[in-house]
Design a protein around this motif. Structure first.
Motif, PDB file in Angstrom:
ATOM      1  N   ASP A 106       9.584  -4.880   1.651  1.00 53.90           N
ATOM      2  CA  ASP A 106      10.714  -4.660   2.551  1.00 53.90           C
ATOM      3  C   ASP A 106      11.287  -3.257   2.404  1.00 53.90           C
ATOM      4  OD1 ASP A 106      12.626  -5.574   4.455  1.00 53.90           O
ATOM      5  OD2 ASP A 106      14.090  -5.786   2.839  1.00 53.90           O
ATOM      6  N   SER A 107      11.280  -2.732   1.185  1.00 56.28           N
ATOM      7  CA  SER A 107      11.823  -1.383   0.973  1.00 56.28           C
ATOM      8  C   SER A 107      10.987  -0.321   1.678  1.00 56.28           C
ATOM      9  CB  SER A 107      11.912  -1.075  -0.516  1.00 56.28           C
ATOM     10  OG  SER A 107      10.648  -1.146  -1.117  1.00 56.28           O
ATOM     11  N   ALA A 108       9.675  -0.512   1.784  1.00 57.93           N
ATOM     12  CA  ALA A 108       8.821   0.451   2.485  1.00 57.93           C
ATOM     13  C   ALA A 108       9.130   0.463   3.979  1.00 57.93           C
ATOM     14  CB  ALA A 108       7.353   0.119   2.271  1.00 57.93           C
ATOM     15  N   ILE A 109       9.372  -0.688   4.550  1.00 56.62           N
ATOM     16  CA  ILE A 109       9.685  -0.769   5.980  1.00 56.62           C
ATOM     17  C   ILE A 109      11.053  -0.124   6.243  1.00 56.62           C
ATOM     18  CG2 ILE A 109      10.148  -2.363   7.883  1.00 56.62           C
ATOM     19  CD1 ILE A 109       7.207  -2.144   7.172  1.00 56.62           C
ATOM     20  N   LYS A 110      12.005  -0.318   5.328  1.00 53.75           N
ATOM     21  CA  LYS A 110      13.330   0.289   5.495  1.00 53.75           C
ATOM     22  C   LYS A 110      13.246   1.809   5.414  1.00 53.75           C
ATOM     23  CE  LYS A 110      16.172  -3.566   4.049  1.00 53.75           C
ATOM     24  NZ  LYS A 110      17.094  -4.105   3.046  1.00 53.75           N
ATOM     25  N   GLU A 111      12.380   2.336   4.524  1.00 53.48           N
ATOM     26  CA  GLU A 111      12.219   3.784   4.413  1.00 53.48           C
ATOM     27  C   GLU A 111      11.616   4.379   5.671  1.00 53.48           C
ATOM     28  OE1 GLU A 111      10.011   5.032   0.989  1.00 53.48           O
ATOM     29  OE2 GLU A 111      11.267   3.868  -0.374  1.00 53.48           O
ATOM     30  N   VAL A 112      10.656   3.679   6.257  1.00 57.43           N
ATOM     31  CA  VAL A 112       9.970   4.188   7.434  1.00 57.43           C
ATOM     32  C   VAL A 112      10.873   4.170   8.657  1.00 57.43           C
ATOM     33  CG1 VAL A 112       8.047   3.755   9.021  1.00 57.43           C
ATOM     34  CG2 VAL A 112       7.695   3.613   6.558  1.00 57.43           C
TER      35      VAL A 112
ATOM     36  N   PRO B 181       0.799  -1.226   0.000  1.00 54.64           N
ATOM     37  CA  PRO B 181       0.000   0.000   0.000  1.00 54.64           C
ATOM     38  C   PRO B 181       0.839   1.287   0.000  1.00 54.64           C
ATOM     39  CG  PRO B 181      -0.148  -1.104   2.117  1.00 54.64           C
ATOM     40  CD  PRO B 181       0.621  -2.008   1.210  1.00 54.64           C
ATOM     41  N   ILE B 182       2.109   1.217   0.345  1.00 57.43           N
ATOM     42  CA  ILE B 182       2.953   2.409   0.400  1.00 57.43           C
ATOM     43  C   ILE B 182       3.672   2.635  -0.927  1.00 57.43           C
ATOM     44  CG2 ILE B 182       4.936   3.473   1.543  1.00 57.43           C
ATOM     45  CD1 ILE B 182       4.099   1.968   4.074  1.00 57.43           C
ATOM     46  N   THR B 183       4.345   1.596  -1.441  1.00 57.52           N
ATOM     47  CA  THR B 183       5.167   1.752  -2.645  1.00 57.52           C
ATOM     48  C   THR B 183       4.469   1.294  -3.913  1.00 57.52           C
ATOM     49  OG1 THR B 183       6.159  -0.430  -2.358  1.00 57.52           O
ATOM     50  CG2 THR B 183       7.290   1.447  -1.333  1.00 57.52           C
ATOM     51  N   ASN B 184       3.327   0.643  -3.814  1.00 59.12           N
ATOM     52  CA  ASN B 184       2.594   0.069  -4.948  1.00 59.12           C
ATOM     53  C   ASN B 184       3.402  -0.973  -5.710  1.00 59.12           C
ATOM     54  OD1 ASN B 184       0.169   1.358  -4.507  1.00 59.12           O
ATOM     55  ND2 ASN B 184       0.735   3.122  -5.752  1.00 59.12           N
ATOM     56  N   LYS B 185       4.403  -1.582  -5.069  1.00 60.71           N
ATOM     57  CA  LYS B 185       5.140  -2.696  -5.669  1.00 60.71           C
ATOM     58  C   LYS B 185       4.295  -3.953  -5.558  1.00 60.71           C
ATOM     59  CE  LYS B 185       9.992  -1.584  -4.976  1.00 60.71           C
ATOM     60  NZ  LYS B 185      11.231  -2.021  -4.310  1.00 60.71           N
ATOM     61  N   THR B 186       4.358  -4.788  -6.581  1.00 58.61           N
ATOM     62  CA  THR B 186       3.645  -6.061  -6.531  1.00 58.61           C
ATOM     63  C   THR B 186       4.365  -6.988  -5.565  1.00 58.61           C
ATOM     64  OG1 THR B 186       2.969  -5.795  -8.823  1.00 58.61           O
ATOM     65  CG2 THR B 186       2.831  -8.000  -7.906  1.00 58.61           C
ATOM     66  N   LEU B 187       3.620  -7.585  -4.651  1.00 60.29           N
ATOM     67  CA  LEU B 187       4.191  -8.534  -3.702  1.00 60.29           C
ATOM     68  C   LEU B 187       4.096  -9.921  -4.317  1.00 60.29           C
ATOM     69  CD1 LEU B 187       2.617  -7.261  -0.372  1.00 60.29           C
ATOM     70  CD2 LEU B 187       4.854  -6.741  -1.312  1.00 60.29           C
ATOM     71  N   GLY B 188       5.177 -10.632  -4.296  1.00 69.66           N
ATOM     72  CA  GLY B 188       5.201 -11.970  -4.875  1.00 69.66           C
ATOM     73  C   GLY B 188       6.629 -12.459  -4.972  1.00 69.66           C
ATOM     74  N   PRO B 189       6.871 -13.419  -5.857  1.00 68.57           N
ATOM     75  CA  PRO B 189       8.222 -13.957  -5.987  1.00 68.57           C
ATOM     76  C   PRO B 189       9.203 -12.885  -6.453  1.00 68.57           C
ATOM     77  CG  PRO B 189       6.708 -15.026  -7.519  1.00 68.57           C
ATOM     78  CD  PRO B 189       5.930 -14.052  -6.739  1.00 68.57           C
ATOM     79  N   GLY B 190      10.378 -12.883  -5.871  1.00 65.54           N
ATOM     80  CA  GLY B 190      11.394 -11.925  -6.253  1.00 65.54           C
ATOM     81  C   GLY B 190      11.334 -10.614  -5.493  1.00 65.54           C
ATOM     82  N   VAL B 191      10.296 -10.395  -4.699  1.00 67.88           N
ATOM     83  CA  VAL B 191      10.161  -9.169  -3.918  1.00 67.88           C
ATOM     84  C   VAL B 191      10.109  -9.556  -2.450  1.00 67.88           C
ATOM     85  CG1 VAL B 191       8.700  -7.182  -3.417  1.00 67.88           C
ATOM     86  CG2 VAL B 191       8.904  -8.007  -5.755  1.00 67.88           C
ATOM     87  N   LYS B 192      10.989  -8.971  -1.657  1.00 67.57           N
ATOM     88  CA  LYS B 192      10.954  -9.254  -0.226  1.00 67.57           C
ATOM     89  C   LYS B 192       9.749  -8.551   0.376  1.00 67.57           C
ATOM     90  CE  LYS B 192      15.808 -10.077   0.588  1.00 67.57           C
ATOM     91  NZ  LYS B 192      16.991  -9.718   1.377  1.00 67.57           N
ATOM     92  N   ALA B 193       8.993  -9.297   1.148  1.00 69.76           N
ATOM     93  CA  ALA B 193       7.795  -8.756   1.777  1.00 69.76           C
ATOM     94  C   ALA B 193       7.826  -9.073   3.259  1.00 69.76           C
ATOM     95  CB  ALA B 193       6.544  -9.346   1.140  1.00 69.76           C
ATOM     96  N   VAL B 194       7.235  -8.190   4.046  1.00 74.55           N
ATOM     97  CA  VAL B 194       7.134  -8.377   5.489  1.00 74.55           C
ATOM     98  C   VAL B 194       5.698  -8.113   5.917  1.00 74.55           C
ATOM     99  CG1 VAL B 194       9.523  -7.740   5.946  1.00 74.55           C
ATOM    100  CG2 VAL B 194       7.795  -5.996   5.966  1.00 74.55           C
TER     101      VAL B 194
END
Length: 155
Positions: free
Chosen positions: A148-154, A124-137
């Motif tokens: 993962d990049s949104a959490i690192k920015e925050v 919801p923050i970066t509008n990146k698709t969550l799935g294979p190849g993208v780190k998600a938390v």
């Protein structure tokens, strides 16, 4: 000469093709296939993931109904043993799982026009698709999923 009908084959006769190490491309393809499987399929029931989705402490995704079926007492011991081998003791009660709340990409749903995967999840923050190849938390108290990049920015 022998004439006894038996022969002992040599290794060269048994091995037709020499074993080779897989290339980097083959390794990446295999890893991508495994990630796609884990992001789209419930390992307990072998059905596609559908809401509500829960996750155990190691981050594996499951359908909530398959976890409930596993936790409820049943007479079939074979399916219980198979599910226990998949879970490896990580889930003993509903307190061991967190319901993950994914943001659904409505634009991808309208573009897909009834393809195999009905839901596409986004951060919801970066509008990146969550799935294979993208780190998600996901956050454990509430279960909201982010990239993962949104959490690192925050933080």
């Amino acid at each position: 000469m022998g004439n006894d009908g038996g022969s002992i084959p040599t290794r060269r006769e048994l091995v037709k093709e020499a074993l080779r190490n897989p290339t980097t491309t083959e390794l990446k393809e295999t890893q991508n296939e495994q990630q796609e499987f884990h992001w789209s399929t419930d390992p307990l029931s072998k059905r596609p993931l559908s809401r509500p989705i829960v996750s155990d402490s190691s981050g594996n995704l499951y359908n909530k109904d398959s976890i409930l079926e596993f936790l409820l007492p049943s007479k079939e011991g074979s399916s219980k043993a198979e599910a226990d081998s998949v879970l490896q003791g990580a889930v003993k009660s509903l307190r061991d799982v967190v319901e993950v709340k994914f943001e659904v990409d409505v634009e991808a749903r309208s573009r897909s026009n009834g393809s195999a995967r009905v839901e596409s999840w986004i951060c919801p923050i970066t509008n990146k698709t969550l799935g294979p190849g993208v780190k998600a938390v996901y956050l454990v108290p509430c279960g909201h999923a982010f990239s993962d990049s949104a959490i690192k920015e925050v933080s």
